[in-house]
Design a protein around this motif. Structure first.
Motif, PDB file in Angstrom:
ATOM      1  N   LEU A   1      37.092  19.605 112.262  1.00  0.00           N
ATOM      2  CA  LEU A   1      38.271  19.834 111.733  1.00  0.00           C
ATOM      3  C   LEU A   1      39.042  21.218 112.296  1.00  0.00           C
ATOM      4  N   ASP A   2      40.304  21.048 112.422  1.00  0.00           N
ATOM      5  CA  ASP A   2      41.044  22.282 112.697  1.00  0.00           C
ATOM      6  C   ASP A   2      41.786  22.780 111.771  1.00  0.00           C
ATOM      7  N   ASP A   3      41.355  24.225 111.315  1.00  0.00           N
ATOM      8  CA  ASP A   3      41.754  24.997 110.244  1.00  0.00           C
ATOM      9  C   ASP A   3      43.250  25.085 110.300  1.00  0.00           C
ATOM     10  N   ASN A   4      44.160  24.997 111.458  1.00  0.00           N
ATOM     11  CA  ASN A   4      45.698  24.868 111.477  1.00  0.00           C
ATOM     12  C   ASN A   4      46.208  23.763 110.345  1.00  0.00           C
ATOM     13  N   PHE A   5      45.474  22.924 110.359  1.00  0.00           N
ATOM     14  CA  PHE A   5      46.002  21.683 109.637  1.00  0.00           C
ATOM     15  C   PHE A   5      45.292  21.540 107.932  1.00  0.00           C
ATOM     16  N   ALA A   6      44.547  22.672 107.736  1.00  0.00           N
ATOM     17  CA  ALA A   6      44.197  22.966 106.344  1.00  0.00           C
ATOM     18  C   ALA A   6      45.331  22.947 105.093  1.00  0.00           C
TER      19      ALA A   6
END
Length: 98
Positions: free
Chosen positions: A3-8
């Motif tokens: 998962l990419d935290d920039n899309f959290a």
């Protein structure tokens, strides 16, 4: 994939989902699609621009200032990886069901 935290953030996630491949949308259209205020959308765009996931173009349409946003190749790859990680989580969860 992970998962990419920039899309959290739901707004950043939805922004990337709205842009798709090779699609450029203006700020007003994005605000309508995402149903968010200008400030929240501006912050989401700025965050994704700093990461290199979106490109911003400013110009004029009918003598009115406009801002257009487009996902970059890096952003498209990162978002695809994020979606792949989400699908893997869903599949794993589905395997746990009796």
């Amino acid at each position: 994939m992970r998962l990419d935290d920039n899309f959290a953030s739901p707004i950043r996630f939805s922004l990337m989902a709205s842009l798709g491949d090779d699609m450029e949308l203006d700020f007003g259209t994005l605000a309508d699609i995402l149903q968010v205020g200008d400030s929240a959308l501006s912050k989401a765009i700025s965050h994704l621009q700093i990461t290199g996931y979106v490109a911003v173009r400013k110009g004029f349409a009918a003598s009115r200032p406009r801002t257009w946003v487009r996902s970059t190749i890096a952003g498209q790859k990162a978002f695809a990886g994020h979606l792949q990680a989400l699908r893997a989580i869903v599949e794993l969860g589905g395997q746990q069901m009796p």
